[in-house]
Scaffold this motif. Structure first.
Motif, PDB file in Angstrom:
ATOM      1  N   PRO A 212       0.827  -1.210   0.000  1.00  0.00           N
ATOM      2  CA  PRO A 212       0.000   0.000   0.000  1.00  0.00           C
ATOM      3  C   PRO A 212       0.862   1.261   0.000  1.00  0.00           C
ATOM      4  O   PRO A 212       1.989   1.264   0.500  1.00  0.00           O
ATOM      5  CB  PRO A 212      -0.796  -0.123   1.302  1.00  0.00           C
ATOM      6  N   ILE A 213       0.331   2.323  -0.544  1.00  0.00           N
ATOM      7  CA  ILE A 213       1.059   3.588  -0.595  1.00  0.00           C
ATOM      8  C   ILE A 213       1.389   4.047   0.818  1.00  0.00           C
ATOM      9  O   ILE A 213       0.534   4.075   1.709  1.00  0.00           O
ATOM     10  CB  ILE A 213       0.217   4.654  -1.323  1.00  0.00           C
ATOM     11  N   GLY A 214       2.645   4.407   1.027  1.00  0.00           N
ATOM     12  CA  GLY A 214       3.075   4.861   2.343  1.00  0.00           C
ATOM     13  C   GLY A 214       3.326   3.741   3.331  1.00  0.00           C
ATOM     14  O   GLY A 214       3.614   3.987   4.495  1.00  0.00           O
ATOM     15  N   GLY A 215       3.217   2.485   2.874  1.00  0.00           N
ATOM     16  CA  GLY A 215       3.449   1.368   3.782  1.00  0.00           C
ATOM     17  C   GLY A 215       2.386   1.240   4.860  1.00  0.00           C
ATOM     18  O   GLY A 215       2.651   0.758   5.963  1.00  0.00           O
ATOM     19  N   VAL A 216       1.162   1.672   4.574  1.00  0.00           N
ATOM     20  CA  VAL A 216       0.078   1.623   5.558  1.00  0.00           C
ATOM     21  C   VAL A 216      -0.277   0.174   5.876  1.00  0.00           C
ATOM     22  O   VAL A 216      -0.378  -0.668   4.972  1.00  0.00           O
ATOM     23  CB  VAL A 216      -1.168   2.358   5.021  1.00  0.00           C
ATOM     24  N   VAL A 217      -0.475  -0.140   7.147  1.00  0.00           N
ATOM     25  CA  VAL A 217      -0.913  -1.470   7.572  1.00  0.00           C
ATOM     26  C   VAL A 217      -2.435  -1.503   7.452  1.00  0.00           C
ATOM     27  O   VAL A 217      -3.153  -0.940   8.291  1.00  0.00           O
ATOM     28  CB  VAL A 217      -0.467  -1.774   9.015  1.00  0.00           C
TER      29      VAL A 217
END
Length: 336
Positions: free
Chosen positions: A225-230
């Protein structure tokens, strides 16, 4: 000269053991490789992959065999196994245990079900399915599940020498645990004798799915996901610890319960469900309603702590946990 029944493009016959911590899959893989190398003259390697070193956590053991003239320079996890050994049938709830199998791969399952029932439960279109009640054998022989599974694996791998495996068992146990040698040999032999298997034809036009990577199949530089979102944070509501049970579980008898909470004090996973009600004098008191088996990993600490035998240790039967589960009120509210 021993010959392998089939090999992949690199010349390897590959086995993957799917298990949970505490059932001995890591040791079983090492002993299996040792027996293949010393007893059959093959080249072999064994290693494991796992997360937290905790009883009940998923564990994979990887074994490769090849002919003596072939060198093993590959120590990556086995993704296209010729044999899959599933040490706990409930693992399919959280792990894709049959990922990467070929049409002629053999799937061995520790279960009391029939091959026909396991075909439906594991959602297999066809193939070779073997079953052995490894937990039942281990409980009766007072030994480990891995010995029964090894016996079944040796029955299914005719290029391996069962007598050599017995020598490996003796060598591994006789110095530190001499009293465990004969039970281990008995368990191994029963696994060898009692495994049942059946082959199911694949329907026409059915193709097996591509293997799923063992580590992070969806999180790469191009897929995260964009920004490394969990996007799927950890939580306890969706956690299912039932795969951690190794054959035994607590049964609750409400008529013997005095609601002392001794069981709740020792439970590591807060499995017990309570409800506040007035007692005989109208005073508020907490009454035990039952067990939320979704969170019960079968440690049985509650059974030993109970002063009135309201909790007993029983062999887990298929469907019992679902039928007698008492969910926490918080879980019900979240799911609704």
């Amino acid at each position: 000269m021993v010959t392998l029944p089939k090999v992949n493009a690199l010349g390897f016959f590959e086995i993957r053991l799917e298990s949970i911590g505490g059932l001995g899959a890591n040791l079983a893989g090492k002993m299996l490789a040792e027996a293949g190398v010393n007893g059959s003259g093959l080249n072999g390697v064994s290693f494991s992959s796992y997360g937290s070193e905790k009883k009940g956590s998923p564990v994979k053991a990887h074994i490769r065999f090849c002919m003596p003239e072939t060198l093993i320079r590959d120590t990556t996890p086995v993704e296209r196994p010729h044999i899959v050994g599933i040490f706990h049938e409930s693992l399919h709830k959280t792990t894709h245990v049959t990922s990467g199998i070929y049409e002629d791969s053999l799937v061995l399952v520790n279960s009391t079900k029939t091959p026909e029932e396991l075909k439906e439960k594991l959602r297999l279109s066809g193939g070779k399915i073997a079953v052995v009640d490894a937990i039942g054998i281990a409980l009766e022989e007072k030994n480990r599940v891995n010995m029964a599974m090894l016996g079944a694996l040796f029955r299914l791998c005719d290029f391996l020498d069962a007598e050599q495996m017995k020598s490996v068992i003796r060598k591994s146990l006789e110095k530190k645990y001499p009293n465990a040698v004969q039970p281990a040999l008995n368990t191994f032999q029963r696994g060898y004798d009692e495994v049942k298997f059946r082959t199911f034809a694949f329907p026409e036009g059915i193709d097996l799915p591509e293997p799923v990577r063992w580590d992070t199949p969806m999180l790469g530089y191009d897929t995260q996901p964009i920004g490394g979102v969990v996007v799927n944070p950890g939580n306890s509501i969706l956690k299912d610890l039932s795969i951690s049970r190794a054959g035994m579980m607590p049964h609750f008898l409400s008529d013997k319960c005095i609601h002392c909470a001794a069981c709740d004090n020792v439970c590591p996973d807060y499995c017990f469900v309570w409800e506040e009600k007035p007692d005989k004098k109208g005073r508020p008191q907490m009454f035990l309603q039952g067990i939320d088996y979704q969170y019960c990993k079968g440690c049985l600490k509650c059974v030993y702590a109970c002063p009135t035998d309201a909790l007993s240790s029983e062999r887990e039967e298929d469907g019992y946990a679902d039928e007698h589960r008492v969910p926490h009120l918080f879980d019900l509210a979240v799911r609704q």
